[in-house]
Design a protein around this motif. Sequence first.
Motif, PDB file in Angstrom:
ATOM      1  N   UNK A 190       0.755  -1.362   0.027  1.00  0.00           N
ATOM      2  CA  UNK A 190       0.103   0.095  -0.048  1.00  0.00           C
ATOM      3  C   UNK A 190       0.870   1.218  -0.009  1.00  0.00           C
ATOM      4  N   UNK A 191       2.046   1.154   0.862  1.00  0.00           N
ATOM      5  CA  UNK A 191       2.898   2.322   0.888  1.00  0.00           C
ATOM      6  C   UNK A 191       3.381   2.603  -0.444  1.00  0.00           C
ATOM      7  N   UNK A 192       3.982   1.387  -1.000  1.00  0.00           N
ATOM      8  CA  UNK A 192       4.713   1.525  -2.305  1.00  0.00           C
ATOM      9  C   UNK A 192       3.974   1.914  -3.184  1.00  0.00           C
ATOM     10  N   UNK A 193       2.520   1.627  -3.236  1.00  0.00           N
ATOM     11  CA  UNK A 193       1.391   1.969  -4.133  1.00  0.00           C
ATOM     12  C   UNK A 193       1.250   3.602  -4.126  1.00  0.00           C
ATOM     13  N   UNK A 194       1.445   4.252  -2.763  1.00  0.00           N
ATOM     14  CA  UNK A 194       1.382   5.600  -2.833  1.00  0.00           C
ATOM     15  C   UNK A 194       2.295   6.486  -3.124  1.00  0.00           C
ATOM     16  N   UNK A 195       3.726   5.819  -2.910  1.00  0.00           N
ATOM     17  CA  UNK A 195       4.975   6.367  -3.334  1.00  0.00           C
ATOM     18  C   UNK A 195       4.887   6.699  -4.753  1.00  0.00           C
ATOM     19  N   UNK A 196       4.369   5.675  -5.543  1.00  0.00           N
ATOM     20  CA  UNK A 196       4.459   5.628  -6.897  1.00  0.00           C
ATOM     21  C   UNK A 196       3.498   6.702  -7.402  1.00  0.00           C
ATOM     22  N   UNK A 197       2.389   6.793  -6.765  1.00  0.00           N
ATOM     23  CA  UNK A 197       1.355   7.807  -6.829  1.00  0.00           C
ATOM     24  C   UNK A 197       1.855   9.306  -6.851  1.00  0.00           C
TER      25      UNK A 197
END
Lengths: 478, 338
Positions: A190-197
Amino acid sequence: MDLDVLFLSRFQFALTIMFHYLFPPLSIGLGVIMAITEGMYLKTRNREYEVMARFWTKIFAVVFAMGVATGIVMEFQFGTNWATYSRYVGDVFGSPLAAEGIFAFFLESGFLAILVFGWDRVSPRVHFFSTVMVALGSMFSAVWIVVANSWMQTPTGFHIVGEGMSARAEITDFWAMVFNPSSVDRLVHTLIGSFILGAFFVMSITAWYILHGRHVKLAKQSFTIALVFGTIASLSALVSGHEQANTVSVTQPAKLAAFEGHFKSGPGDMYLFGFPDEEREIVRYGIAIPGGLSFLLHNDFSTPVTGLDQFAKEDRPPVGISFQFYHIMIALGMFFIGLTLLASFLRWRGTLFEKRWLMWVFVVAIIGPYIANQAGWIAAEVGRQPWIVYGLLRTSDALSKAVSAEEVLASIILFTIIYLFLLAVWLYVMNDKIKHGPDESALAAEGVPTGSLLDTMSTLADHGGPSLTEARDEKEGK
Amino acid sequence: MDLNFFWFVILGVLLTGYAILDGFDLGVGIMHLFVKGDTERRILMNSIGPLWDGNEVWLVTFGGAMFAAFPHAYATAFSGFYLPFMLLLFALIFRAVSMEFRSKQEMRWWRQMWDVSFTAASTLATFLFGVAVGNVMIGLPIGADMEFQGTLLGLLGPFPLLVGAFAVATFAMHGTIYLYLKTEGDLQARIHRWMWSTFGIFLVLYIFVTMATLVLLPSAVTNFREIPWAWVVVVLNVLAIANIPRAIYLGKPGYAFISSGATIAALTFLFGFALFPNLIVSSLDPAWNMTIYTAASSQKTLSIMRWFALIGMPFVLSYTVAIYWIFRGKTRLGKFSY
C-alpha cells in the motif's frame, strides 16, 4: 440485481471509500517528496528547493483537506451501515481505529498547522521537523487502517464468544492481531503504491512546466527527485507484489484462484489477459504462460495450485471482477517499471528533458497510478467476498438491521451529488494552483538567478516553445 | 479502577475536549456571515485555520474509542441515527472544504458561495450534535436485541430540537468570545456587542433547557441522590455562567473564554452524569438499557486500549498546547493565510 440494503450498502461503501482513496495515497506519496525537497533546502541552503517545498506544501494542503473531509465518513460508516459487523468485530477491529485517532490523526493535524501556516512562525528546522512528522503521520494512519483491513482478510489473535446471533470475535492476542499473516505485506504494498502515485503526480506537473517552458530549472530539479523515488518505488512494487501473491496463495487460496481464473486444481497458468467465464469455468480469449502461476509460487511449472473447484459455489468470490482488476494493476505496474527505467536511463544520458513526447507521456501518466491503486484495492476487497471477515462472517450477515433500503438510497444519491461537485471543485482549484505555479518572486528579489528565464529562452530558441509574453508573465510571478 | 468506568470517563474527556475546542471553531462558523467584507471574513476563517483540523480529531477519536470500547453502543447509535448522521457527515465535509476552497479564487460569487456553505454547515453540525444529545437524554426506542426501532420523525421531538438550538447558542457565544480574543480594532468593537447578544440568547435557552430537563426527565437527577458531591459541578456551572458577563464587563475577555469553556465542560459532565451507568437508555423498557457493562468490549480489549490512552494522551496534550502557543496572538492576514 435487487436494490436491497445489502447491494446499496456495498455500493455506498465502494463509492465513499474509492472517492476517499483519491486523496490519502497522494498525501502519503507527496508528503515524502515534500520532506525530501525541504531537507535538500536545509542541507544546501539553495532557495530554489525552498520555493518548491512551499509550492508542494500548498498543493498538499488542498489534497489533505479533501482526505480529512471524506475520511470522517469512513469511520462512521461502519456503525451506520454495518452495525452487525461492528457488534461482531468491535472488540478486535475497533482498537486499530482508535489507535489511528490517538497516534496518527493528532500528530498529523498538529504538525499540519505548522506545515501550512507556520512558515514565518517557526525556524526552518522546526518547520522541516513538522513536514517530516506530517509525512510520517500519514503513514501511521495507513499502518492502522491496513492492519484493521488485513485482519478482515486473515483474522488471527481472537476467539469467538457466544453463539448464533450473539456470537462475536474477542481479542486474545493483540500483537497476533496486529501482525496477522497479511498485514506487513499489504502495508508495504500500500505504501509503495502511494509512493508511486506521489512520484507520478510530481512528474506530471513538472513535465507540464518543462513542456511549457515555465519554472524550468525548478521543475527539472523536482522531476529528478520524483523520478529517482518513482523508479525505486516501481521496482519495489514488483518484489512486494510477488511476496503478497505468495501469502495470498496460502491464506486466501480462493482469492488467488479468482485473480488468475484458476478453476481446476492442478498446475496453474498465468494469464496476460482473458475473460473468465464463471458458468463454464474456463477463461475465454486468454493468452497464458502455461504453468506460470505454479512457477511464480513454487519455482516449478507443474506444482498443483488450489483451484476454485475446492470451494462451494457460494463461497467463491466474483471471478470476473477480481481477475480483471488484478490484471489491470499488474499491467500498470509493469508499465511504471518500463517508463521510469527508460526515463532514468535518459536522465543519466542527459537527454531526458529534450524528449518532448516522453514529457507528454509523463503529463498523462498520472492516471496510471490512480487506476492501479484503486484496481489493487478492488481486487483485494472483491476477492475476499462473499466474506466480510474471511471465513468468519458473510458480508450479507453484517448489515445494520435498523436501516432501510430507502434510507441508504437517499444517502447514496446525496453522496453522489456532493462528491461529483467536490471532485469538480477540487480539480478546478488544483488546476488553478498548478497553472499558477511556484512563487519565484522571492528568488528574483534576492537576485538569485532563477534560471527559469534563461531556460525559457533556450527552449524558445531550440523548440520554438511558448511565447515571450508567457515568459514575461512568469517573471512577474503570475 | 474498573475498566468499563475508565472508558466511560475517557469518552467523557474526549467529548469534553471536542465540545470546548471544536465548539469555538464551530461558533466562528456560525457567526461567519455576520461579518461583512472580504478581509474580515478572511480574518474569521484564519483565526481558526491552523486549529480546526486538530479540534475535529477529538471527535474522530471519540468515534474510534466508542467503537473499540463500546461497540454495541456505537452500532446502535450510529445505525439508529442513520439519516441525521449522514447529514452531519455532509455538514462536516462542507465545513472543511469551505475553508480550504473559499479564498483560492477571487470571484465574488465563489467566495459568497463558500461563505454561506461554511455558516450553514457549521450551524447544521452544531444543531445535529445538540439533537443527538437531546435524544440520548430522553432515551431511544431500543428493543431487547439492542436495535433501534424508531423513525426519523421520532428523533425530532421538541426536547431534542430545544437542545439543538441550545447547542447552537452555546457554541455561537463560545466562538464569539474566541473571536474577540483574536481580532482588533473596528471588527473587535462590533464583536464586543455580539458577545452580549450571544450570551443573552444562551442564557435564555439555558434556563429553558434546565427547566425542561427537570420537568421531563426526573431520571436525570437520580444519580445526585447516590453521589451528592456532584452538586458542586452544578454550582460551578452556574458560577462559570455568571462569570462570563462579569469578565466581559470588566474587560477581561480571556476569563470570559475560560468561563465559557468551563460552562461547556460542566454541561458535558452533567450530561454524562445523568446518563451513567447507561450509554443508551431504552425508552421502551429500562431492562433494555445499554450500559457500560452490557455494551462493552471484553476486559482484554479495554485494558489494551487503556495503554493506548495512557501512552497517547500526553502526546495529544503536548501537540495541542504547542500548536495553540505557536499560533497565539491576534490573527493577521499574511502570505500563508487562507
